[in-house]
Design an enzyme around this catalytic site. Structure first.
Site, PDB file in Angstrom:
ATOM      1  CD1 TRP A 235       1.179 -15.528 -26.155  1.00 28.77           C
ATOM      2  CD2 TRP A 235       3.391 -16.826 -25.442  1.00 28.77           C
ATOM      3  NE1 TRP A 235       1.106 -16.183 -25.161  1.00 28.77           N
ATOM      4  CE2 TRP A 235       1.883 -17.178 -24.626  1.00 28.77           C
ATOM      5  CE3 TRP A 235       3.795 -17.401 -24.755  1.00 28.77           C
ATOM      6  CZ2 TRP A 235       1.984 -17.446 -23.461  1.00 28.77           C
ATOM      7  CZ3 TRP A 235       4.078 -18.090 -23.849  1.00 28.77           C
ATOM      8  CH2 TRP A 235       2.990 -18.189 -22.935  1.00 28.77           C
ATOM      9  CD1 TRP A 236      -0.944 -14.732 -29.761  1.00 23.61           C
ATOM     10  CD2 TRP A 236      -1.057 -13.648 -31.783  1.00 23.61           C
ATOM     11  NE1 TRP A 236      -1.063 -12.943 -29.853  1.00 23.61           N
ATOM     12  CE2 TRP A 236      -1.014 -12.623 -31.386  1.00 23.61           C
ATOM     13  CE3 TRP A 236      -1.204 -13.659 -33.234  1.00 23.61           C
ATOM     14  CZ2 TRP A 236      -1.820 -11.433 -31.888  1.00 23.61           C
ATOM     15  CZ3 TRP A 236      -0.798 -11.643 -33.670  1.00 23.61           C
ATOM     16  CH2 TRP A 236      -1.685 -11.486 -33.365  1.00 23.61           C
TER      17      TRP A 236
ATOM     18  CG  HIS B  86      -0.972 -17.845 -19.091  1.00 21.78           C
ATOM     19  ND1 HIS B  86      -1.260 -18.347 -20.315  1.00 21.78           N
ATOM     20  CD2 HIS B  86      -0.657 -16.156 -20.320  1.00 21.78           C
ATOM     21  CE1 HIS B  86      -1.371 -18.292 -21.293  1.00 21.78           C
ATOM     22  NE2 HIS B  86      -0.871 -16.386 -21.261  1.00 21.78           N
TER      23      HIS B  86
ATOM     24  CE1 TYR C 277      -4.216 -19.080 -22.132  1.00 23.33           C
ATOM     25  CE2 TYR C 277      -4.301 -18.702 -19.856  1.00 23.33           C
ATOM     26  CZ  TYR C 277      -4.144 -18.135 -21.150  1.00 23.33           C
ATOM     27  OH  TYR C 277      -4.123 -17.096 -21.425  1.00 23.33           O
TER      28      TYR C 277
ATOM     29  CE1 TYR D 114      -3.327  -9.493 -20.934  1.00 26.44           C
ATOM     30  CE2 TYR D 114      -0.959  -9.059 -21.847  1.00 26.44           C
ATOM     31  CZ  TYR D 114      -2.259  -9.777 -21.879  1.00 26.44           C
ATOM     32  OH  TYR D 114      -3.056 -10.357 -22.666  1.00 26.44           O
TER      33      TYR D 114
END
Length: 104
Positions: free
Chosen positions: A76-77, A22, A18, A41
Site C-alpha cells: 500500500w505504501w 482509498h 487519494y 479508522y
C-alpha cells in the site's frame, strides 16, 4: 481503546486520486488493519492546506506498530507514494498528534 490522531500531506493535484485509491483499498490491507486491532479508522482531507487528518482507535501500541511490517502495508505504501510525501521506505511522512481534549 487507545485513540490516535495524526497528520499527513497529500500532493495538491492528487486529492481525487487519494480518495479514489482509498475507495478501492486493498482488501488484504483492511484485513491486516483489523487483525492488528484497528477500529474506527478515518482520514479527513483539508483541501485548502492539502492536509490529511487521520484518526484510529487501537487495542495495543505494539500490534498497531506491527502493521507496518506486513506485506499488505508495504504494498500500500508503495502504491500511495506518488500521491503524497513519503519517507525512503515508502511510508507516508506523518506526525502523531497529542490529544488535548476528549468527551465520552
Amino acid at each position: 481503546m487507545i485513540r490516535k490522531g495524526f497528520v499527513m500531506q497529500v500532493n495538491p493535484d492528487c486529492h481525487a486520486e487519494y480518495k479514489k485509491r482509498h475507495d478501492e483499498i486493498f482488501p488484504e490491507l483492511v484485513e491486516e488493519l483489523k487483525s492488528h486491532g484497528a477500529h474506527h479508522y478515518s482520514i479527513f482531507l483539508d483541501k485548502q492546506r492539502n492536509l490529511l487528518f487521520g484518526y484510529v482507535e487501537i487495542e495495543n501500541e505494539q500490534r498497531w506498530n506491527d502493521v507496518a511490517k506486513t506485506a499488505a502495508c508495504r504494498k500500500w505504501w508503495a502504491f500511495m507514494r506518488d500521491v503524497m510525501p513519503s519517507n525512503p521506505d515508502n511510508s507516508p511522512v506523518s506526525q502523531e498528534l497529542e490529544q488535548v481534549f476528549y468527551l465520552d
